[in-house]
Design a protein around this motif. Sequence first.
Motif, mmCIF file in Angstrom:
data_model
loop_
_atom_site.group_PDB
_atom_site.id
_atom_site.type_symbol
_atom_site.label_atom_id
_atom_site.label_comp_id
_atom_site.label_asym_id
_atom_site.label_seq_id
_atom_site.Cartn_x
_atom_site.Cartn_y
_atom_site.Cartn_z
ATOM 1 N N ARG A 1 0.827 -1.193 0.000
ATOM 2 C CA ARG A 1 0.000 0.000 0.000
ATOM 3 C C ARG A 1 0.870 1.256 0.000
ATOM 4 N NH1 ARG A 1 -5.421 -0.248 3.225
ATOM 5 N NH2 ARG A 1 -5.417 -2.090 1.951
ATOM 6 N N PHE A 2 0.567 2.178 -0.898
ATOM 7 C CA PHE A 2 1.280 3.454 -0.953
ATOM 8 C C PHE A 2 0.680 4.417 0.064
ATOM 9 C CE2 PHE A 2 2.043 1.991 -5.320
ATOM 10 C CZ PHE A 2 3.391 2.212 -5.419
ATOM 11 N N SER A 3 1.520 5.271 0.626
ATOM 12 C CA SER A 3 0.997 6.360 1.454
ATOM 13 C C SER A 3 0.436 7.422 0.505
ATOM 14 C CB SER A 3 2.110 6.955 2.313
ATOM 15 O OG SER A 3 3.027 7.663 1.493
ATOM 16 N N GLN A 4 -0.322 8.361 1.048
ATOM 17 C CA GLN A 4 -0.873 9.429 0.209
ATOM 18 C C GLN A 4 0.255 10.254 -0.422
ATOM 19 O OE1 GLN A 4 -3.564 11.559 2.754
ATOM 20 N NE2 GLN A 4 -5.252 10.167 2.305
ATOM 21 N N GLY A 5 1.317 10.485 0.333
ATOM 22 C CA GLY A 5 2.451 11.238 -0.194
ATOM 23 C C GLY A 5 3.148 10.510 -1.327
ATOM 24 N N GLU A 6 3.325 9.179 -1.188
ATOM 25 C CA GLU A 6 3.959 8.403 -2.253
ATOM 26 C C GLU A 6 3.106 8.403 -3.513
ATOM 27 O OE1 GLU A 6 6.441 5.015 0.205
ATOM 28 O OE2 GLU A 6 4.271 4.812 0.015
ATOM 29 N N LEU A 7 1.793 8.247 -3.358
ATOM 30 C CA LEU A 7 0.905 8.300 -4.528
ATOM 31 C C LEU A 7 0.964 9.661 -5.204
ATOM 32 C CD1 LEU A 7 -2.352 6.394 -3.530
ATOM 33 C CD2 LEU A 7 -0.828 5.899 -5.440
ATOM 34 N N ALA A 8 0.949 10.716 -4.417
ATOM 35 C CA ALA A 8 1.014 12.062 -4.995
ATOM 36 C C ALA A 8 2.325 12.267 -5.738
ATOM 37 C CB ALA A 8 0.855 13.117 -3.902
ATOM 38 N N ALA A 9 3.428 11.793 -5.155
ATOM 39 C CA ALA A 9 4.731 11.947 -5.809
ATOM 40 C C ALA A 9 4.777 11.169 -7.117
ATOM 41 C CB ALA A 9 5.843 11.472 -4.874
ATOM 42 N N GLU A 10 4.286 9.928 -7.117
ATOM 43 C CA GLU A 10 4.279 9.127 -8.346
ATOM 44 C C GLU A 10 3.380 9.761 -9.406
ATOM 45 O OE1 GLU A 10 6.098 6.586 -9.287
ATOM 46 O OE2 GLU A 10 7.150 6.448 -7.378
ATOM 47 N N TRP A 11 2.211 10.299 -8.984
ATOM 48 C CA TRP A 11 1.310 10.921 -9.944
ATOM 49 C C TRP A 11 1.946 12.155 -10.559
ATOM 50 C CZ3 TRP A 11 -1.129 15.459 -11.024
ATOM 51 C CH2 TRP A 11 -2.134 15.403 -11.992
ATOM 52 N N ILE B 1 0.078 8.406 -21.141
ATOM 53 C CA ILE B 1 -1.254 8.839 -20.722
ATOM 54 C C ILE B 1 -1.954 7.729 -19.949
ATOM 55 C CG2 ILE B 1 -3.542 9.505 -21.567
ATOM 56 C CD1 ILE B 1 -2.067 11.057 -23.803
ATOM 57 N N GLU B 2 -1.830 6.482 -20.387
ATOM 58 C CA GLU B 2 -2.457 5.361 -19.683
ATOM 59 C C GLU B 2 -1.860 5.183 -18.292
ATOM 60 O OE1 GLU B 2 -5.127 2.635 -18.737
ATOM 61 O OE2 GLU B 2 -5.171 3.863 -20.539
ATOM 62 N N ARG B 3 -0.552 5.362 -18.156
ATOM 63 C CA ARG B 3 0.082 5.287 -16.834
ATOM 64 C C ARG B 3 -0.461 6.379 -15.920
ATOM 65 N NH1 ARG B 3 6.387 4.443 -18.702
ATOM 66 N NH2 ARG B 3 6.159 2.283 -19.373
ATOM 67 N N LEU B 4 -0.638 7.576 -16.467
ATOM 68 C CA LEU B 4 -1.175 8.682 -15.681
ATOM 69 C C LEU B 4 -2.598 8.373 -15.233
ATOM 70 C CD1 LEU B 4 -0.545 11.524 -14.626
ATOM 71 C CD2 LEU B 4 -1.497 12.414 -16.753
ATOM 72 N N ARG B 5 -3.415 7.828 -16.137
ATOM 73 C CA ARG B 5 -4.794 7.472 -15.785
ATOM 74 C C ARG B 5 -4.835 6.389 -14.708
ATOM 75 N NH1 ARG B 5 -6.812 7.321 -21.952
ATOM 76 N NH2 ARG B 5 -7.275 9.534 -22.164
#
Length: 94
Positions: free
Chosen positions: A34-44, A74-78
Amino acid sequence: MNPLTVFPRHPSAPDTYYIGGAWAPAAITAVEKRFSQGELAAEWHKQDNHCGQRLEGYGVAHNGEPLADEETEIERLRTLYRFCTQPAHDAGPA
């Protein structure tokens, strides 16, 4: 290890993956995924930056990573957007 690494699944043995140069059962190699919210935001934001650079015509990101074709970026971003905005499968009351 890159947190978004995909490990190939064994073609005939269920729950067995190729990790570190050898086939290993998933039960042995299972870790928190599970990613933390910060990790998800950084990856996005990283993928959003890559997507923008690809749309501007760059073949390599500013950090030196090779960029995929436009549709793949684009698919990775989605995909990351879905991870960021959807609740976890086990979130909420049982």
